[in-house]
Motif scaffolding. Structure first.
Motif, short mmCIF file in Angstrom:
data_model
loop_
_atom_site.label_atom_id
_atom_site.label_comp_id
_atom_site.label_asym_id
_atom_site.label_seq_id
_atom_site.Cartn_x
_atom_site.Cartn_y
_atom_site.Cartn_z
N LYS A 162 -21.94 -11.32 -30.21
CA LYS A 162 -21.67 -12.58 -30.91
C LYS A 162 -20.61 -12.36 -31.99
O LYS A 162 -19.70 -13.19 -32.17
N GLU A 163 -20.71 -11.23 -32.70
CA GLU A 163 -19.71 -10.90 -33.72
C GLU A 163 -18.32 -10.75 -33.08
O GLU A 163 -17.32 -11.21 -33.63
N LEU A 164 -18.28 -10.10 -31.91
CA LEU A 164 -17.01 -9.93 -31.22
C LEU A 164 -16.44 -11.29 -30.78
O LEU A 164 -15.24 -11.53 -30.87
N TYR A 165 -17.32 -12.17 -30.32
CA TYR A 165 -16.89 -13.51 -29.90
C TYR A 165 -16.37 -14.30 -31.10
O TYR A 165 -15.30 -14.91 -31.04
N GLU A 166 -17.13 -14.27 -32.21
CA GLU A 166 -16.74 -15.04 -33.39
C GLU A 166 -15.45 -14.52 -34.01
O GLU A 166 -14.71 -15.28 -34.64
N SER A 167 -15.18 -13.22 -33.84
CA SER A 167 -13.93 -12.68 -34.40
C SER A 167 -12.76 -12.83 -33.43
O SER A 167 -11.64 -12.44 -33.75
N GLY A 168 -13.03 -13.38 -32.23
CA GLY A 168 -11.96 -13.65 -31.27
C GLY A 168 -11.60 -12.48 -30.37
O GLY A 168 -10.62 -12.55 -29.64
N VAL A 169 -12.39 -11.43 -30.38
CA VAL A 169 -12.09 -10.27 -29.54
C VAL A 169 -12.41 -10.55 -28.08
O VAL A 169 -11.68 -10.13 -27.18
N LYS A 172 -24.14 -8.00 -31.65
CA LYS A 172 -22.81 -7.39 -31.74
C LYS A 172 -21.80 -8.15 -30.88
O LYS A 172 -20.65 -8.34 -31.27
#
Length: 190
Positions: free
Chosen positions: A166-173, A164
């Motif tokens: 990693k998803e936040l990092y990849e989406s720029g959050v 989760k």
């Protein structure tokens, strides 16, 4: 134990879940159209005065708020008095001696089931009458009723939390530094 089917709906609707009725007295006086009830439960004393057209007065005194219960029977009449800590009283003039004794004993037993220190009934017999009194100690400490044990929320798997993050990092959050720091903390939990 009292059969709940014998109690009016006004009482049954006002009982707490798991509350047990220990003793009940019902009186219908000649001058009254509807009966009056004194109910002793494992948690409180309830007085119900039914009126006509579906109206009623219901007073309850939890044992934690009870100051004393007193019964006095003389040659002419009797009084059963229940007083709470605020000084408010329920005065019943229709109880017989045996009903009053059973009610006070049920109240004593209910209080002793939750009190750290037991209470007792004071009895006095005189030439012209008879008295019973139960007073709650000033320092009334109770055991609590068993509460449902709250289950702790299951912890999420650290690997799932890293996904989760990693998803936040990849989406720029979150930034790369935040991702790496939190990832290290989660990997330490494994």
């Amino acid at each position: 134990m009292v059969w709940l089917a014998e109690l009016p709906d006004e009482i049954l609707e006002n009982l707490y879940p798991g509350e047990d009725v220990l003793y009940s007295v019902k009186k219908k006086l000649y001058t009254e159209l509807k009966p009056k009830y004194l109910i002793v439960t494992d948690r409180r004393i309830i007085y119900l005065d039914q009126k006509i057209l579906g109206r009623y007065d219901l007073i309850d005194i939890p044992y934690e708020k009870l100051e004393f219960v007193h019964f006095k029977k003389g040659k002419i009449g009797a009084k059963f008095i229940i007083r709470n800590e605020e000084g408010e009283e329920i005065v019943l003039t229709w109880m017989e001696k045996d009903e009053a004794e059973k009610a006070i004993e049920a109240i004593r037993d209910a209080i002793n089931a939750i009190a750290v220190e037991p209470v007792s009934i004071q009895k006095r017999k005189g030439i012209l009458g008879f008295e019973l009194e139960l007073s709650k100690p000033k320092e009334f400490i109770t055991r609590t009723y068993p509460q449902a044990v709250a289950k702790a929320a299951p912890k999420e798997d650290p690997i799932e939390r890293i996904r989760k993050l990693k998803e936040l990092y990849e989406s720029g959050v979150i930034s790369r530094e935040e991702f790496e720091e939190k990832k290290r903390k989660l990997l330490d939990q494994i």
